[in-house]
Design a protein around this motif. Structure first.
Motif, PDB file in Angstrom:
ATOM      1  N   ASP A  28       0.863  -1.172   0.000  1.00 26.53           N
ATOM      2  CA  ASP A  28       0.000   0.000   0.000  1.00 26.53           C
ATOM      3  C   ASP A  28       0.905   1.228   0.000  1.00 26.53           C
ATOM      4  O   ASP A  28       1.617   1.468   0.982  1.00 26.53           O
ATOM      5  N   TRP A  67      -4.538 -11.653  -7.146  1.00 26.94           N
ATOM      6  CA  TRP A  67      -5.986 -11.560  -7.342  1.00 26.94           C
ATOM      7  C   TRP A  67      -6.689 -12.796  -6.763  1.00 26.94           C
ATOM      8  O   TRP A  67      -7.639 -12.687  -5.999  1.00 26.94           O
ATOM      9  N   ALA A  72      -6.444  -8.757  -4.550  1.00 29.77           N
ATOM     10  CA  ALA A  72      -5.683  -7.521  -4.747  1.00 29.77           C
ATOM     11  C   ALA A  72      -5.578  -7.181  -6.224  1.00 29.77           C
ATOM     12  O   ALA A  72      -5.219  -8.027  -7.038  1.00 29.77           O
ATOM     13  N   ARG A  73      -5.874  -5.937  -6.530  1.00 31.94           N
ATOM     14  CA  ARG A  73      -5.727  -5.400  -7.879  1.00 31.94           C
ATOM     15  C   ARG A  73      -4.770  -4.227  -7.821  1.00 31.94           C
ATOM     16  O   ARG A  73      -4.817  -3.437  -6.871  1.00 31.94           O
ATOM     17  N   GLY A  74      -3.891  -4.122  -8.813  1.00 36.10           N
ATOM     18  CA  GLY A  74      -2.964  -3.009  -8.811  1.00 36.10           C
ATOM     19  C   GLY A  74      -1.943  -3.109  -9.915  1.00 36.10           C
ATOM     20  O   GLY A  74      -2.162  -3.770 -10.928  1.00 36.10           O
ATOM     21  N   ASP A 108      -4.068  -1.053  -5.747  1.00 36.47           N
ATOM     22  CA  ASP A 108      -4.992   0.052  -5.967  1.00 36.47           C
ATOM     23  C   ASP A 108      -6.308  -0.182  -5.245  1.00 36.47           C
ATOM     24  O   ASP A 108      -6.942   0.753  -4.775  1.00 36.47           O
ATOM     25  N   ARG A 109      -6.705  -1.465  -5.178  1.00 36.17           N
ATOM     26  CA  ARG A 109      -7.959  -1.794  -4.496  1.00 36.17           C
ATOM     27  C   ARG A 109      -7.970  -3.266  -4.102  1.00 36.17           C
ATOM     28  O   ARG A 109      -7.280  -4.091  -4.703  1.00 36.17           O
ATOM     29  N   LEU A 110      -8.778  -3.560  -3.092  1.00 36.95           N
ATOM     30  CA  LEU A 110      -9.025  -4.941  -2.669  1.00 36.95           C
ATOM     31  C   LEU A 110     -10.482  -5.263  -2.950  1.00 36.95           C
ATOM     32  O   LEU A 110     -11.375  -4.524  -2.534  1.00 36.95           O
ATOM     33  N   GLU A 111     -10.696  -6.332  -3.654  1.00 40.69           N
ATOM     34  CA  GLU A 111     -12.052  -6.776  -3.962  1.00 40.69           C
ATOM     35  C   GLU A 111     -12.572  -7.651  -2.816  1.00 40.69           C
ATOM     36  O   GLU A 111     -11.802  -8.388  -2.194  1.00 40.69           O
ATOM     37  N   ASP A 112     -13.851  -7.561  -2.543  1.00 43.02           N
ATOM     38  CA  ASP A 112     -14.462  -8.422  -1.526  1.00 43.02           C
ATOM     39  C   ASP A 112     -14.698  -9.832  -2.057  1.00 43.02           C
ATOM     40  O   ASP A 112     -14.646 -10.794  -1.301  1.00 43.02           O
TER      41      ASP A 112
END
Length: 152
Positions: A28, A67, A72-74, A108-112
């Motif tokens: 992060d 992923w 995790a996306r980034g 960049d973002r964490l998906e549920d």
């Protein structure tokens, strides 16, 4: 120490090189923390990792593992930031030596919702705390080499 001796002895006796896996060190940029996930088998804290994938670069395979295992996306770095070794337990009761090549992934973002969401936990740690949580000494060295939060 024992692992190093065993590896040297194995090379002298002609053992083949270790298998290779790839890992994503999920970072992060804002908090300078590291994302760890639990393993499916033992529940230990690890970084997302897996085997190389046909049609993907090593970094691309590491990004796919991030992923699948952490949601995790980034942005993945093309250059590895380190390597470590561990013995991967097999279903047949023996272990094989594995070299893990680690690539940075700036999250960049964490998906549920992600493929292994119901099989793993994930949590952010400061790099020094993450180093204390993992079992592999080589991975601890990589984590301890990261700058401490606020040190940049």
């Amino acid at each position: 120490m024992i692992v190093a001796f065993r590896d040297r002895l194995a090379r002298l006796l002609g053992r083949r090189p270790p298998e290779m896996q790839v890992a994503a060190l999920c970072l992060d940029e804002t908090t300078e923390q590291v994302l760890l996930v639990t393993s499916r088998g033992t529940g230990r804290w690890i970084v997302p990792k897996g085997w190389p994938m046909p049609g993907r670069s090593l970094a691309g395979a590491a990004m796919q593992e991030a992923w699948e295992e952490a949601g995790a996306r980034g942005r993945i770095g093309d250059a590895e930031i380190g390597r470590y070794h561990y013995d991967k337990d097999q279903d047949h009761g023996f272990a094989i030596p594995v070299e893990v090549r680690v690539f940075p992934l700036w999250v960049d973002r964490l998906e549920d919702r992600f493929p292994e969401a119901d099989q793993r936990q994930r949590r952010w740690f400061a790099p020094d705390e993450a180093a204390r949580m993992v079992a592999e000494s080589g991975l601890r060295r990589i984590l301890r080499a990261l700058p401490a939060p606020g040190a940049r």
